[in-house]
Motif scaffolding. Structure first.
Motif, PDB file in Angstrom:
ATOM      1  N   PHE A   1       3.153   8.016  -3.095  1.00 31.02           N
ATOM      2  CA  PHE A   1       3.234   8.818  -1.879  1.00 31.02           C
ATOM      3  C   PHE A   1       4.187   9.975  -2.067  1.00 31.02           C
ATOM      4  O   PHE A   1       5.094   9.915  -2.916  1.00 31.02           O
ATOM      5  CB  PHE A   1       3.717   7.960  -0.696  1.00 31.02           C
TER       6      PHE A   1
ATOM      7  N   THR B   1      -0.113  -3.153   4.300  1.00 30.01           N
ATOM      8  CA  THR B   1      -0.493  -1.735   4.328  1.00 30.01           C
ATOM      9  C   THR B   1       0.530  -0.881   5.071  1.00 30.01           C
ATOM     10  O   THR B   1       0.391   0.338   5.147  1.00 30.01           O
ATOM     11  CB  THR B   1      -1.868  -1.557   5.008  1.00 30.01           C
TER      12      THR B   1
ATOM     13  N   SER C   1       0.918  -1.556  -6.095  1.00 30.42           N
ATOM     14  CA  SER C   1       0.477  -0.632  -5.047  1.00 30.42           C
ATOM     15  C   SER C   1      -0.740   0.137  -5.540  1.00 30.42           C
ATOM     16  O   SER C   1      -0.914   0.337  -6.748  1.00 30.42           O
ATOM     17  CB  SER C   1       1.591   0.332  -4.642  1.00 30.42           C
TER      18      SER C   1
ATOM     19  N   THR D   1      -7.192   4.837  -1.149  1.00 27.96           N
ATOM     20  CA  THR D   1      -7.241   3.409  -0.861  1.00 27.96           C
ATOM     21  C   THR D   1      -8.627   2.815  -1.088  1.00 27.96           C
ATOM     22  O   THR D   1      -8.765   1.735  -1.651  1.00 27.96           O
ATOM     23  CB  THR D   1      -6.810   3.169   0.599  1.00 27.96           C
TER      24      THR D   1
ATOM     25  N   ASP E   1       1.336  12.197   2.035  1.00 28.48           N
ATOM     26  CA  ASP E   1       0.067  11.584   1.654  1.00 28.48           C
ATOM     27  C   ASP E   1       0.148  11.055   0.224  1.00 28.48           C
ATOM     28  O   ASP E   1       1.201  11.050  -0.403  1.00 28.48           O
ATOM     29  CB  ASP E   1      -1.095  12.566   1.813  1.00 28.48           C
ATOM     30  N   HIS E   2      -1.004  10.640  -0.284  1.00 24.69           N
ATOM     31  CA  HIS E   2      -1.074   9.894  -1.535  1.00 24.69           C
ATOM     32  C   HIS E   2      -0.666  10.724  -2.746  1.00 24.69           C
ATOM     33  O   HIS E   2      -0.955  11.916  -2.826  1.00 24.69           O
ATOM     34  CB  HIS E   2      -2.490   9.363  -1.747  1.00 24.69           C
TER      35      HIS E   2
ATOM     36  N   ASP F   1       0.825  -1.207   0.000  1.00 22.95           N
ATOM     37  CA  ASP F   1       0.000   0.000   0.000  1.00 22.95           C
ATOM     38  C   ASP F   1       0.863   1.262   0.000  1.00 22.95           C
ATOM     39  O   ASP F   1       1.710   1.458   0.876  1.00 22.95           O
ATOM     40  CB  ASP F   1      -0.893  -0.001   1.248  1.00 22.95           C
ATOM     41  N   GLY F   2       0.639   2.127  -1.009  1.00 26.24           N
ATOM     42  CA  GLY F   2       1.241   3.458  -0.989  1.00 26.24           C
ATOM     43  C   GLY F   2       2.699   3.542  -1.396  1.00 26.24           C
ATOM     44  O   GLY F   2       3.411   4.436  -0.927  1.00 26.24           O
TER      45      GLY F   2
ATOM     46  N   HIS G   1       2.776   8.255   6.136  1.00 29.48           N
ATOM     47  CA  HIS G   1       1.892   9.318   6.620  1.00 29.48           C
ATOM     48  C   HIS G   1       2.552  10.105   7.750  1.00 29.48           C
ATOM     49  O   HIS G   1       2.450  11.331   7.806  1.00 29.48           O
ATOM     50  CB  HIS G   1       0.578   8.732   7.143  1.00 29.48           C
TER      51      HIS G   1
ATOM     52  N   ASP H   1       2.234   2.592   3.698  1.00 29.52           N
ATOM     53  CA  ASP H   1       1.313   3.740   3.724  1.00 29.52           C
ATOM     54  C   ASP H   1       1.272   4.365   5.112  1.00 29.52           C
ATOM     55  O   ASP H   1       1.374   5.583   5.276  1.00 29.52           O
ATOM     56  CB  ASP H   1      -0.081   3.267   3.296  1.00 29.52           C
ATOM     57  N   ARG H   2       1.128   3.518   6.131  1.00 31.51           N
ATOM     58  CA  ARG H   2       0.996   4.026   7.492  1.00 31.51           C
ATOM     59  C   ARG H   2       2.264   4.759   7.938  1.00 31.51           C
ATOM     60  O   ARG H   2       2.194   5.830   8.549  1.00 31.51           O
ATOM     61  CB  ARG H   2       0.703   2.878   8.467  1.00 31.51           C
TER      62      ARG H   2
END
Length: 532
Positions: free
Chosen positions: A248, A200, A244, A55, A431-432, A16-17, A207, A203-204
């Motif tokens: 990011f 994930t 993904s 997401t 962020d994204h 993710d991300g 951030h 991504d976390r």
């Protein structure tokens, strides 16, 4: 289905991300040997996300191969005609996912899959799962098996909980990834034809901490995970796909788009009169209420479940704040942004307090587009927003957002009704971004191949074709046939298609079943705060 052992297997690793350019640079520098091997010996390139790059939209598009107007997810929250929200879950995804079309399948930690569906195989739900008590796995007894085999397994970590102690987050996340890797390798030893496993964690982490050294340490751990996946794919004569949902990048400013609408006269905030005025004067806001509950270690989730919906709504509407659901005079508002950039015209046919006649919508959309594209950073005068027409992005759904407002690089769109258009991101470091990754390796993949204009919609049809399975005629993506080696079975055979009916796809009803309690909990919880 009875495709037989002669049909190809596929292993899909979701990260993710992950941003393509950063990943490629680290691989080129020798920091990520498994990523470098995939780039050199397999296929690699950027993967365009959905618009918005979020997401909630992107993972269902990866799983189904269709745009949001077909799978039905535009945000984590579904917008009602009364402007209230409820959480979207796997029951709201209206098109069949990969794992519903081939079997046996193993699916783990995929966002937007709760409650677990009854597939031919195993499912462990991911992001948006409220607890491990019910609906966490299929079959249900698999939850006990996970607890016994990998007792440290967790669904995820909330980066928001580490805002005040960011230094603790990398180690906590590393432990989560280690447990997830253990479960992945355990499941890989069992029977599967499709194996779809999502991490994930990147991504976390990104951030909260956009720091080169910290991120690289995390990606080295993920590179080791990728090494396990490569080995398993080779042992099973499977094609490996690494994808993904979006990229990011760092944030320098938040852009409060509903404040843009309010300043331009399109949105009317509630005036602080009566009780709201008194509370406002003494500084009692939704933010302060939530902060106080947190300081006294009061479980907001538990509190919200014990309060009647009507009471939560009344409290949320009476306490001043920046929540678009409760702090807007909708009978005096022509447009509003619901979630991450999804804008709705407040038209008379769609909303209970709509004031815009249908014949006025197109002209209003043009005005709004002009309004947003004229927003400039006060210091640099650079443009900060792009606007996309919902009719073009989501052509098959009349209930889709009317516009999508996306941030340009370095900015983050917030739907909260702030007093100013711009604010500092604080602990929200990054962020994204629209560009994620696509990597592939295996017996059907050409060494050095590069996908052409690949998007999240192309993943499902490409994976299905690589397995010798039919591609639903409903997909919006294409088979990335430029990735297949000329002498491979995937390149030799023609693309087979199949018409999917509602009974074939197991399409979801609008009626809530397993996920109903979860939706109520989330609706109440968000009623006391903000939808971000």
């Amino acid at each position: 289905m009875n495709e037989g052992d002669a049909r190809r297997r596929a292993l899909v690793l979701g990260l993710d991300g992950v941003p393509w350019e950063r990943l490629r640079a680290w691989a080129a520098a020798g920091e990520l040997p498994n990523v470098a091997a995939l780039i050199d010996e397999g296929a690699a390139g950027p993967l365009a996300s959905t618009q918005p790059a979020n997401t909630a939209l992107a993972w269902p598009s990866i799983a189904t191969g269709v745009r949001p107007d077909k799978h039905g997810i535009y945000a984590f929250y579904k917008l009602g005609t009364n402007y209230r929200h409820r959480v979207n879950t796997g029951e709201d995804v209206a098109q069949p996912a990969l794992w519903e079309l081939v079997s046996p399948s193993t699916v783990v930690n995929m966002p937007m899959t709760y409650p677990a569906s009854s597939i031919d195989g195993r499912m462990v739900t991911g992001m948006m799962t409220p607890s491990r008590d019910e609906g966490f796995t299929h079959p249900p007894e698999l939850a006990t098996t996970i607890a016994d085999r990998v007792p440290d397994y967790e669904i995820g970590l909330d980066w928001n909980e580490y805002r005040d102690r960011p230094g603790e987050f990398p180690d906590a996340l590393a432990s989560l990834v280690a447990a997830r890797r253990e479960l992945m390798n355990d499941f890989l030893a069992d029977d599967w034809r499709l194996f779809f496993f999502v991490y994930t964690a990147p991504d976390r982490l990104q951030h909260l901490l956009w720091d080169e050294e910290i991120l690289l340490d995390h990606y080295k751990q993920l590179d080791a995970v990728l090494g396990d996946a490569r080995e398993a794919a080779a042992d099973n004569d499977a094609n490996l796909f690494v994808v993904s949902d979006h990229g990011f990048g760092p944030i320098k400013k938040n852009v409060h788009v509903n404040r843009v609408l309010a300043d331009a006269g399109y949105l009317t905030p509630k005036s602080d009169t009566g009780t709201r005025s008194t509370l406002s004067r003494i500084g009692l806001t939704k933010e302060r209420v939530l902060g106080t509950l947190d300081r006294f270690d009061i479980d907001v989730d538990e509190l919200a479940t014990r309060l009647p919906d009507a009471l939560v709504d009344r409290l949320a509407a009476g306490i001043p704040g920046e929540n678009v659901r409760y702090d807007v005079e909708y009978d005096k508002t022509t447009a509003f942004v619901h979630a991450q950039g999804t804008l709705y015209v407040n038209d008379t046919e769609r909303f209970e307090q709509g004031i815009v006649p249908p014949g006025r919508i197109d002209a209003l959309k043009a005005e709004l587009t002009d309004t947003f594209t004229r927003v400039r950073h006060p210091d640099t005068d650079e443009r900060v927003l792009d606007v996309h027409d919902g009719d073009e992005l989501f052509p098959t759904d009349d209930a889709a957002p009317d516009l999508v407002v996306e941030p340009r690089e370095g900015y983050y769109v917030k739907p909260s009704l702030s007093e100013t258009v711009f604010s500092d991101p604080g602990s929200h470091a990054a962020d994204h971004r629209p560009e994620g990754i696509f990597l592939a390796e295996g017996p059907d993949i050409a060494a050095g191949a590069t996908p052409t204009d690949a998007s999240v919609f192309d993943v499902a049809p490409t994976v299905l074709h690589s397995m010798g399975a039919a591609v639903p005629t409903t997909v919006d993506g294409r088979v990335l046939d430029e990735l297949f080696a000329p002498d491979s079975s995937a390149a030799d055979r023609s693309i087979e298609t199949v018409d999917i009916t509602s009974s074939d796809s197991g399409s979801r009803s609008d009626e809530r079943t397993d996920g109903e309690d979860f939706s109520d909990v989330e609706e109440r919880l968000r009623g006391l705060g903000y939808v971000e």
